[in-house]
Design a protein around this motif. Structure first.
Motif, mmCIF file in Angstrom:
data_model
loop_
_atom_site.group_PDB
_atom_site.id
_atom_site.type_symbol
_atom_site.label_atom_id
_atom_site.label_comp_id
_atom_site.label_asym_id
_atom_site.label_seq_id
_atom_site.Cartn_x
_atom_site.Cartn_y
_atom_site.Cartn_z
ATOM 1 N N ALA B 74 2.053 -4.233 -10.715
ATOM 2 C CA ALA B 74 1.524 -5.200 -9.465
ATOM 3 C C ALA B 74 0.523 -4.080 -8.774
ATOM 4 O O ALA B 74 -0.677 -4.827 -8.506
ATOM 5 N N PHE B 75 0.891 -3.099 -8.355
ATOM 6 C CA PHE B 75 -0.091 -2.212 -7.514
ATOM 7 C C PHE B 75 -1.139 -1.876 -8.116
ATOM 8 O O PHE B 75 -2.350 -1.612 -7.664
ATOM 9 N N GLN B 76 -0.894 -1.372 -9.707
ATOM 10 C CA GLN B 76 -2.179 -1.021 -10.266
ATOM 11 C C GLN B 76 -3.081 -2.159 -10.419
ATOM 12 O O GLN B 76 -4.630 -2.001 -10.083
ATOM 13 N N ILE B 79 -5.122 -2.768 -7.108
ATOM 14 C CA ILE B 79 -6.083 -1.819 -6.766
ATOM 15 C C ILE B 79 -7.237 -2.067 -7.705
ATOM 16 O O ILE B 79 -8.382 -2.010 -7.426
ATOM 17 N N ASN B 80 -6.895 -2.423 -9.124
ATOM 18 C CA ASN B 80 -8.059 -2.907 -10.001
ATOM 19 C C ASN B 80 -9.040 -3.965 -9.597
ATOM 20 O O ASN B 80 -10.066 -3.998 -9.728
ATOM 21 N N ASN B 81 -8.168 -4.916 -9.128
ATOM 22 C CA ASN B 81 -8.926 -6.041 -8.620
ATOM 23 C C ASN B 81 -9.875 -5.670 -7.383
ATOM 24 O O ASN B 81 -10.957 -6.258 -7.562
ATOM 25 N N LEU B 150 -4.460 5.383 1.216
ATOM 26 C CA LEU B 150 -5.158 5.662 -0.415
ATOM 27 C C LEU B 150 -6.450 4.570 -0.649
ATOM 28 O O LEU B 150 -7.311 4.890 -0.999
ATOM 29 N N LEU B 151 -5.719 3.275 -0.318
ATOM 30 C CA LEU B 151 -6.845 2.217 -0.447
ATOM 31 C C LEU B 151 -7.895 2.267 0.570
ATOM 32 O O LEU B 151 -8.964 2.048 0.242
ATOM 33 N N GLU B 152 -7.602 2.581 1.666
ATOM 34 C CA GLU B 152 -8.658 2.790 2.988
ATOM 35 C C GLU B 152 -9.430 3.862 2.522
ATOM 36 O O GLU B 152 -10.576 3.557 2.611
ATOM 37 N N GLY B 153 -9.147 4.947 2.147
ATOM 38 C CA GLY B 153 -9.866 5.938 1.577
ATOM 39 C C GLY B 153 -10.790 5.563 0.636
ATOM 40 O O GLY B 153 -11.976 5.877 0.417
ATOM 41 N N ALA B 154 -10.179 5.162 -0.434
ATOM 42 C CA ALA B 154 -10.915 4.925 -1.693
ATOM 43 C C ALA B 154 -11.994 3.738 -1.508
ATOM 44 O O ALA B 154 -13.047 3.828 -2.243
ATOM 45 N N THR B 155 -11.762 2.789 -0.811
ATOM 46 C CA THR B 155 -12.698 1.833 -0.550
ATOM 47 C C THR B 155 -13.883 2.339 -0.081
ATOM 48 O O THR B 155 -14.994 2.130 -0.101
ATOM 49 N N THR B 156 -13.611 3.378 1.212
ATOM 50 C CA THR B 156 -14.740 3.989 1.957
ATOM 51 C C THR B 156 -15.565 4.525 1.057
ATOM 52 O O THR B 156 -16.689 4.640 0.864
ATOM 53 N N ILE B 157 -14.860 5.367 0.141
ATOM 54 C CA ILE B 157 -15.765 6.110 -0.913
ATOM 55 C C ILE B 157 -16.439 5.200 -2.091
ATOM 56 O O ILE B 157 -17.407 5.612 -2.474
ATOM 57 N N SER B 158 -15.696 4.456 -2.611
ATOM 58 C CA SER B 158 -16.280 3.541 -3.455
ATOM 59 C C SER B 158 -17.551 2.685 -3.005
ATOM 60 O O SER B 158 -18.542 2.622 -3.521
ATOM 61 N N ILE B 170 -7.578 6.314 -8.461
ATOM 62 C CA ILE B 170 -6.349 6.171 -7.769
ATOM 63 C C ILE B 170 -5.454 5.044 -8.349
ATOM 64 O O ILE B 170 -4.054 5.595 -8.151
ATOM 65 N N ALA B 171 -5.850 4.134 -8.974
ATOM 66 C CA ALA B 171 -5.074 3.237 -9.522
ATOM 67 C C ALA B 171 -4.019 3.801 -10.571
ATOM 68 O O ALA B 171 -2.849 3.697 -10.873
ATOM 69 N N LYS B 172 -4.757 4.802 -11.376
ATOM 70 C CA LYS B 172 -4.104 5.400 -12.546
ATOM 71 C C LYS B 172 -2.862 6.328 -11.821
ATOM 72 O O LYS B 172 -2.003 7.093 -12.644
ATOM 73 N N GLN B 173 -3.133 6.740 -10.560
ATOM 74 C CA GLN B 173 -1.861 7.780 -9.928
ATOM 75 C C GLN B 173 -0.733 7.038 -9.501
ATOM 76 O O GLN B 173 0.244 7.627 -8.962
ATOM 77 N N ILE B 174 -0.877 5.700 -9.575
ATOM 78 C CA ILE B 174 0.266 4.890 -8.961
ATOM 79 C C ILE B 174 1.608 5.313 -9.730
ATOM 80 O O ILE B 174 2.632 5.287 -8.961
ATOM 81 N N PRO B 175 1.656 5.380 -10.874
ATOM 82 C CA PRO B 175 2.668 5.807 -11.639
ATOM 83 C C PRO B 175 3.239 6.827 -11.276
ATOM 84 O O PRO B 175 4.736 6.799 -10.825
#
Lengths: 188, 188
Positions: B74-76, B79-81, B150-158, B170-175
């Motif tokens: 679900a989390f992955q 994030i991928n969405n 993680l999401l806040e930072g990754a969206t900024t960088i994206s 970062i989605a890959k690191q969720i597991p």
DNA sequence: GTCTATACACTGATAGAC
DNA sequence: GTCTATCAGTGTATAGAC
């Protein structure tokens, strides 16, 4: 002195929230002098200010990465150092370019590229540290991106909450994140 | 329509980068009408705009959290969405309040508090999801804060890199992050 | 090289007709 | 309730004296 003042103000108030006049007042530089040294005006000052902040960030990071033998300890102490930084109410500088980056991403291409480079160099420093400690290169790069994102987001939330606690929470997750040194240990 | 336009512009250009006149032009609302509905002007509009964005974010998140049986999936997927979202060049809305939060943290106390609440509600939704899937409450809360950062930072960088790739990493690191369900599994 | 006065566009907000 | 004309203030940038 112009760049010191400008970088401080840009970090706190952003690009659009900081006026040339404010930079002039607080740095004591006369307007004519400013436009002599930076003929391209505000945008040129912002580019140099971002580079200055980037250098400061890299310097702090390099120091923290060498401060402990264990790489997990090094990253945790690194994050906790930043956390203390965000506790102090009167801290004038955030050592962070995320605000500038977000503001200019869709409006000022040159500034966007400058921020992109700054992010990339920070990531490379993290990745090199991990590789030096035995992590496989592809995993090290992914973890570096993850830690960079984590820090960027946690600092944003920390300054919104006016407390470094969010940063301390993410520091606690570093051991879990840095658990396996080869990519095979990435999935359970 | 005013709030829709305002929230879109505030997300992309920030508070200081967005003018009342621009909101009026793009929404087609006459100035008199705007100040009749929002007597407190720009700040009041921004507060309501932030609340609107927050509701949209919560809605998307709720949907994604229920879309898979496995919480890691679900989390992955969540994030991928978002990653796909950040790929499209012409995406007008970022579903993100970090820019507003950073800009106003030290200058507009009311807006700061509105953003603080928005962050908190997002975190609570993540934490509840984790608790529902068997994570111990204290760990769930820490992981929720971490994923939010993680999401806040990754969206900024994206958005700085104009690509959702950072989010996919970062989605890959969720597991790895969601590995242990009790806090004892937190340290190696 | 350094400084001041100023140009001129744009800001958020309001007054007052309709 | 809706609209327009306008205000005072601020923004960046420049011209030209020194």
């Amino acid at each position: 002195m112009i760049l010191e003042t400008a970088s401080r103000l840009f970090q706190r108030q952003g690009y659009n929230g900081t006026g040339i006049n404010q930079i002039i007042e607080e740095s004591g530089t006369p307007k004519g002098s400013l436009y002599y040294h930076f003929p391209n005006g505000k945008e040129e000052i912002a580019i140099e200010a971002i580079k200055l902040v980037k250098e400061k960030i890299l310097e702090h990071t390099k120091h923290d990465m060498l401060a402990a033998d264990d790489v997990i300890d090094a990253f945790q102490q690194h994050i906790n150092n930043i956390a203390d930084f965000y506790d102090t109410e009167d801290c004038t500088e955030w050592l962070k370019i995320g605000l500038l980056a977000s503001e200019t991403a869709s409006t000022h291409e040159t500034l966007r590229l400058t921020c992109e480079t700054a992010f990339k160099e920070g990531q490379m420093l993290y990745a090199d540290t991990l590789i030096k400690h035995g992590y496989e290169t592809p995993l090290a790069q992914e973890l570096a991106i993850t830690i960079n994102s984590l820090l960027e987001g946690a600092t944003t939330i920390s300054l919104t909450r006016k407390s470094g606690d969010t940063l301390r929470v993410i520091a606690k997750q570093i051991p879990t994140l840095l658990r396996g040194k080869n990519s095979g240990g990435n999935r359970e």
